[in-house]
Design a protein around this motif. Sequence first.
Motif, short mmCIF file in Angstrom:
data_model
loop_
_atom_site.label_atom_id
_atom_site.label_comp_id
_atom_site.label_asym_id
_atom_site.label_seq_id
_atom_site.Cartn_x
_atom_site.Cartn_y
_atom_site.Cartn_z
N PHE A 46 57.57 -24.09 46.02
CA PHE A 46 58.93 -24.45 46.39
C PHE A 46 59.89 -24.04 45.28
CE2 PHE A 46 62.49 -27.40 46.07
CZ PHE A 46 63.02 -27.38 47.36
N VAL A 47 60.95 -23.34 45.65
CA VAL A 47 61.96 -22.92 44.68
C VAL A 47 63.24 -23.74 44.85
CG1 VAL A 47 63.35 -20.99 43.82
CG2 VAL A 47 61.00 -20.59 44.60
N MET A 48 63.75 -23.80 46.08
CA MET A 48 64.97 -24.56 46.35
C MET A 48 65.17 -24.67 47.85
SD MET A 48 67.79 -21.65 45.33
CE MET A 48 67.07 -21.53 43.70
N ASP A 49 66.10 -25.56 48.25
CA ASP A 49 66.47 -25.64 49.66
C ASP A 49 67.97 -25.84 49.77
OD1 ASP A 49 67.06 -28.34 49.27
OD2 ASP A 49 65.22 -29.06 50.20
N ASN A 154 61.79 -22.79 38.09
CA ASN A 154 61.89 -24.24 38.02
C ASN A 154 61.82 -24.69 36.57
OD1 ASN A 154 62.18 -24.67 40.76
ND2 ASN A 154 59.99 -24.77 41.12
N GLY A 155 62.26 -23.82 35.68
CA GLY A 155 62.22 -24.10 34.25
C GLY A 155 61.07 -23.37 33.58
N PRO A 156 61.07 -23.33 32.25
CA PRO A 156 60.03 -22.59 31.53
C PRO A 156 58.63 -23.14 31.73
CG PRO A 156 61.41 -23.84 30.02
CD PRO A 156 62.09 -23.89 31.34
N GLY A 157 58.52 -24.39 32.14
CA GLY A 157 57.20 -24.97 32.39
C GLY A 157 56.70 -24.76 33.80
N TYR A 158 57.55 -24.23 34.69
CA TYR A 158 57.18 -24.04 36.10
C TYR A 158 57.70 -22.68 36.55
CZ TYR A 158 56.59 -29.09 35.73
OH TYR A 158 56.20 -30.34 35.33
N LEU A 159 57.09 -21.63 36.03
CA LEU A 159 57.57 -20.29 36.26
C LEU A 159 57.25 -19.82 37.68
CD1 LEU A 159 56.42 -18.63 32.92
CD2 LEU A 159 58.69 -19.54 33.46
N VAL A 160 58.23 -19.16 38.31
CA VAL A 160 57.97 -18.51 39.58
C VAL A 160 57.04 -17.32 39.37
CG1 VAL A 160 59.04 -17.28 41.52
CG2 VAL A 160 60.17 -19.28 40.53
N HIS A 161 57.25 -16.58 38.28
CA HIS A 161 56.38 -15.47 37.89
C HIS A 161 56.07 -15.59 36.41
CE1 HIS A 161 57.42 -13.82 41.76
NE2 HIS A 161 58.70 -13.78 41.43
N VAL A 188 70.89 -23.39 30.77
CA VAL A 188 69.58 -23.08 31.35
C VAL A 188 69.10 -24.30 32.14
CG1 VAL A 188 67.22 -22.31 30.91
CG2 VAL A 188 69.06 -21.64 29.35
N TRP A 189 68.64 -24.07 33.37
CA TRP A 189 68.15 -25.14 34.25
C TRP A 189 66.65 -25.29 34.08
CZ3 TRP A 189 64.76 -26.16 38.18
CH2 TRP A 189 65.07 -27.21 39.05
N SER A 190 66.18 -26.55 34.08
CA SER A 190 64.75 -26.80 33.95
C SER A 190 64.36 -28.03 34.78
CB SER A 190 64.36 -27.03 32.48
OG SER A 190 62.97 -27.28 32.36
N ALA A 191 63.19 -27.98 35.41
CA ALA A 191 62.72 -29.11 36.21
C ALA A 191 62.11 -30.21 35.36
CB ALA A 191 61.68 -28.62 37.23
N ALA A 192 61.95 -29.97 34.08
CA ALA A 192 61.32 -30.97 33.20
C ALA A 192 61.78 -30.72 31.77
CB ALA A 192 59.80 -30.88 33.28
N PRO A 193 61.67 -31.71 30.91
CA PRO A 193 62.01 -31.48 29.51
C PRO A 193 61.17 -30.33 28.93
CG PRO A 193 61.66 -33.82 29.91
CD PRO A 193 61.21 -33.10 31.14
N GLU A 221 62.44 -39.45 44.10
CA GLU A 221 63.35 -39.49 42.96
C GLU A 221 62.83 -38.52 41.89
OE1 GLU A 221 66.23 -41.14 43.00
OE2 GLU A 221 65.66 -41.69 45.05
N GLU A 222 63.70 -37.60 41.48
CA GLU A 222 63.32 -36.59 40.49
C GLU A 222 64.38 -36.54 39.40
OE1 GLU A 222 60.56 -34.91 40.62
OE2 GLU A 222 59.93 -34.82 42.73
N GLU A 223 64.01 -35.96 38.28
CA GLU A 223 65.00 -35.69 37.24
C GLU A 223 64.90 -34.24 36.82
OE1 GLU A 223 62.70 -36.96 33.12
OE2 GLU A 223 63.80 -38.51 34.20
N TYR A 224 66.05 -33.63 36.60
CA TYR A 224 66.12 -32.25 36.16
C TYR A 224 66.94 -32.19 34.87
CZ TYR A 224 64.38 -31.04 40.80
OH TYR A 224 63.62 -30.93 41.93
N TRP A 225 66.85 -31.07 34.19
CA TRP A 225 67.46 -30.94 32.88
C TRP A 225 68.29 -29.68 32.78
CZ3 TRP A 225 66.70 -34.68 29.03
CH2 TRP A 225 65.80 -35.68 29.39
#
Length: 231
Positions: A46-49, A154-161, A188-193, A221-225
Motif C-alpha cells: 500500500f502506498v496511498m489512497d 512510506n519513509g526510509p524504513g518502508y521503501l517502495v523500491h 521529508v515524509w516518513s511513516a515512522a520515526p 490510528e496511525e502516526e506519521y512523521w
Amino acid sequence: MGGVEPEVEYVEVARAESERGELVLRERRPVDGGPSALELRANGVFVMDTLEVSTERAMAQTALALVEDPRAVVVGGLGLGFTMHEVLADSRVEKVAVVEIEPAIVDWMRTGQVPHGPALLADERVTVVEADVAVALQEGRDATYDLVLLDVDNGPGYLVHATNAALYEAPALTHARRVLRPGGALVVWSAAPSPELEAALGEVFGAVEAQRHDVTLQEREEEYWLYVARA
C-alpha cells in the motif's frame, strides 16, 4: 476493544509493469455503502489512497509555512496528486516541478483514471519530470527552488523500491540542499520515526525538526512523521 473492520470489495482500475515491478490502481468499495476510494499499490505494498490524505496536505502546508516567498517548489513523488494539489492552492507558488519515476502514474493522472488528475496536470505552473528524484536533484541547478518536498516512499524504513534508500542518505540530501535558495527548506515524509534520516539531515543541514502527525487510516490510528530541514 477494537472495532470490526468493514467488509470491502476491490475493483482493479489499472495495472502496469516497469523495471521496478508492478503498480496497481484499484478502487476500494465498502460493501455497506460507505465512501469508496482509489488505492495505489506498488509490488503489493500500500502506498496511498484518496480517502486519507491529511498527511499529504499537512506536508505541503508545513512546507509552505516555512518560507516567506515559496515561488518555486519541487515535489518528489506524484502519487495521487494530493501534495501537489495543496502546493498549487497557494497563490504565492509560481512553479511546481513534480518528479515521478513511474510513467504509468503520470499517464493515469493525465487520462483521468485518477479523476482529479487531468485538471491538476493542466495547471500551467506544473512541469512533470519523469525521472528518479535523486538523479533530478543531482542534475538540478544551484539555488533554483524555495522548497523541496520528498514523498517518494512510506519513509526510509518502508521503501517502495530498495534503490530508493540512497535518497535518504547524505549525498542525495546534499544535492537537495544545493538546489535550495537561501532560506529554503526540505521536508521529508516518513511513516515512522527514522533516527538515521534525522542524523543524515543534521549532517547536511546542521539542524532538523521531526514533527509527528496523528491520523486514522482505514479504521486504524496511525502516526506519521515530517522531517524538516532549512537551508
